[in-house]
Design an enzyme around this catalytic site. Sequence first.
Site, PDB file in Angstrom:
ATOM      1  N   TYR A   1     -31.832  -4.115 -18.334  1.00  0.00           N
ATOM      2  CA  TYR A   1     -30.762  -4.701 -17.538  1.00  0.00           C
ATOM      3  C   TYR A   1     -31.119  -4.779 -16.060  1.00  0.00           C
ATOM      4  O   TYR A   1     -30.482  -5.493 -15.301  1.00  0.00           O
ATOM      5  CB  TYR A   1     -29.462  -3.916 -17.727  1.00  0.00           C
ATOM      6  CG  TYR A   1     -28.960  -4.009 -19.137  1.00  0.00           C
ATOM      7  CD1 TYR A   1     -28.369  -5.179 -19.594  1.00  0.00           C
ATOM      8  CD2 TYR A   1     -29.107  -2.950 -20.018  1.00  0.00           C
ATOM      9  CE1 TYR A   1     -27.924  -5.286 -20.906  1.00  0.00           C
ATOM     10  CE2 TYR A   1     -28.659  -3.049 -21.331  1.00  0.00           C
ATOM     11  CZ  TYR A   1     -28.074  -4.219 -21.760  1.00  0.00           C
ATOM     12  OH  TYR A   1     -27.643  -4.317 -23.054  1.00  0.00           O
TER      13      TYR A   1
ATOM     14  N   LYS B   1     -24.413   4.813 -32.467  1.00  0.00           N
ATOM     15  CA  LYS B   1     -25.437   4.614 -33.486  1.00  0.00           C
ATOM     16  C   LYS B   1     -25.972   5.959 -33.930  1.00  0.00           C
ATOM     17  O   LYS B   1     -26.146   6.875 -33.123  1.00  0.00           O
ATOM     18  CB  LYS B   1     -26.580   3.775 -32.925  1.00  0.00           C
ATOM     19  CG  LYS B   1     -26.291   2.304 -32.889  1.00  0.00           C
ATOM     20  CD  LYS B   1     -27.541   1.551 -32.489  1.00  0.00           C
ATOM     21  CE  LYS B   1     -27.309   0.067 -32.553  1.00  0.00           C
ATOM     22  NZ  LYS B   1     -28.508  -0.677 -32.138  1.00  0.00           N
TER      23      LYS B   1
ATOM     24  N   HIS C   1     -27.675   4.635 -25.246  1.00  0.00           N
ATOM     25  CA  HIS C   1     -29.062   4.278 -25.547  1.00  0.00           C
ATOM     26  C   HIS C   1     -29.891   5.544 -25.679  1.00  0.00           C
ATOM     27  O   HIS C   1     -29.790   6.450 -24.857  1.00  0.00           O
ATOM     28  CB  HIS C   1     -29.661   3.417 -24.436  1.00  0.00           C
ATOM     29  CG  HIS C   1     -29.134   2.027 -24.392  1.00  0.00           C
ATOM     30  ND1 HIS C   1     -29.196   1.253 -23.259  1.00  0.00           N
ATOM     31  CD2 HIS C   1     -28.552   1.254 -25.338  1.00  0.00           C
ATOM     32  CE1 HIS C   1     -28.662   0.076 -23.507  1.00  0.00           C
ATOM     33  NE2 HIS C   1     -28.264   0.050 -24.761  1.00  0.00           N
TER      34      HIS C   1
ATOM     35  N   ARG D   1     -21.005  -6.066 -23.364  1.00  0.00           N
ATOM     36  CA  ARG D   1     -21.847  -4.879 -23.186  1.00  0.00           C
ATOM     37  C   ARG D   1     -22.938  -5.138 -22.153  1.00  0.00           C
ATOM     38  O   ARG D   1     -23.211  -4.312 -21.285  1.00  0.00           O
ATOM     39  CB  ARG D   1     -22.447  -4.519 -24.549  1.00  0.00           C
ATOM     40  CG  ARG D   1     -22.881  -3.103 -24.675  1.00  0.00           C
ATOM     41  CD  ARG D   1     -23.041  -2.772 -26.157  1.00  0.00           C
ATOM     42  NE  ARG D   1     -24.128  -1.865 -26.377  1.00  0.00           N
ATOM     43  CZ  ARG D   1     -24.063  -0.548 -26.174  1.00  0.00           C
ATOM     44  NH1 ARG D   1     -22.945  -0.007 -25.757  1.00  0.00           N
ATOM     45  NH2 ARG D   1     -25.094   0.217 -26.400  1.00  0.00           N
TER      46      ARG D   1
ATOM     47  N   ARG E   1     -19.826  -0.551 -27.986  1.00  0.00           N
ATOM     48  CA  ARG E   1     -20.156  -1.484 -29.061  1.00  0.00           C
ATOM     49  C   ARG E   1     -18.859  -1.867 -29.771  1.00  0.00           C
ATOM     50  O   ARG E   1     -17.864  -1.141 -29.720  1.00  0.00           O
ATOM     51  CB  ARG E   1     -21.109  -0.832 -30.060  1.00  0.00           C
ATOM     52  CG  ARG E   1     -22.463  -0.497 -29.491  1.00  0.00           C
ATOM     53  CD  ARG E   1     -23.316   0.260 -30.513  1.00  0.00           C
ATOM     54  NE  ARG E   1     -24.622   0.588 -29.961  1.00  0.00           N
ATOM     55  CZ  ARG E   1     -24.917   1.742 -29.373  1.00  0.00           C
ATOM     56  NH1 ARG E   1     -24.014   2.707 -29.284  1.00  0.00           N
ATOM     57  NH2 ARG E   1     -26.123   1.952 -28.888  1.00  0.00           N
TER      58      ARG E   1
ATOM     59  N   HIS F   1     -21.504  -8.922 -27.701  1.00  0.00           N
ATOM     60  CA  HIS F   1     -22.534  -8.155 -27.007  1.00  0.00           C
ATOM     61  C   HIS F   1     -22.650  -8.556 -25.532  1.00  0.00           C
ATOM     62  O   HIS F   1     -23.142  -7.789 -24.716  1.00  0.00           O
ATOM     63  CB  HIS F   1     -23.873  -8.272 -27.740  1.00  0.00           C
ATOM     64  CG  HIS F   1     -24.705  -7.054 -27.619  1.00  0.00           C
ATOM     65  ND1 HIS F   1     -24.389  -5.858 -28.223  1.00  0.00           N
ATOM     66  CD2 HIS F   1     -25.840  -6.824 -26.921  1.00  0.00           C
ATOM     67  CE1 HIS F   1     -25.293  -4.954 -27.919  1.00  0.00           C
ATOM     68  NE2 HIS F   1     -26.186  -5.513 -27.134  1.00  0.00           N
TER      69      HIS F   1
END
Length: 186
Positions: free
Chosen positions: A161, A41, A152, A129, A11, A126
């Site tokens: 994806y 995160k 994630h 990514r 990120r 993004h």
Amino acid sequence: MLTLAYETGLRLGELVGATTADLVRETLADGDLWWLRVRGKGDKPREVPVSEALLRAIGRELAARGAPLPGAGGPPVPLIGKLRGEGGLTASGLHRALVGFARSAAEALAGTDPEGAARLARVTWHWLRHSYASHALEAGVPLEAVRENLGHASLATTSRYITAERARRHRETTRRHRAPGEGVEE
């Protein structure tokens, strides 16, 4: 900057926070492995693999800035430096640099590929990514490894994806593989 982002899938905030102190060497019987430790995160720690080629690129960037190479000791140095002066870029500065680069590239491409130029002009951070995830899965990197590298929490998030790869697989198969006499394109 682009190579680091593309090869790690980090990120924006993770990239600007990465320093030489976050590069960790693991020595095994068959050689060294390099990892980049990041906090994602929710302040969750993870390690992302760093290829030898990426490590060399980071080393070249650091050397150009007169910074110590990974593992050489010294104070931590941002992996992505400011365009002018010392220290690291902010997240907004890095985003502006990417968008400016993409817009310049789009302008150069506009004469020969207007559609491609229009897509390039809409680049966001993004997208790198997304590119990491899509291309890693397409190359055969296991879904679980991509999930861990992206940080994630849920495999379902990473599984989004797979749809791009499924669409490509369908398109290529139906275009190239048909029963004899059914007009297979070459």
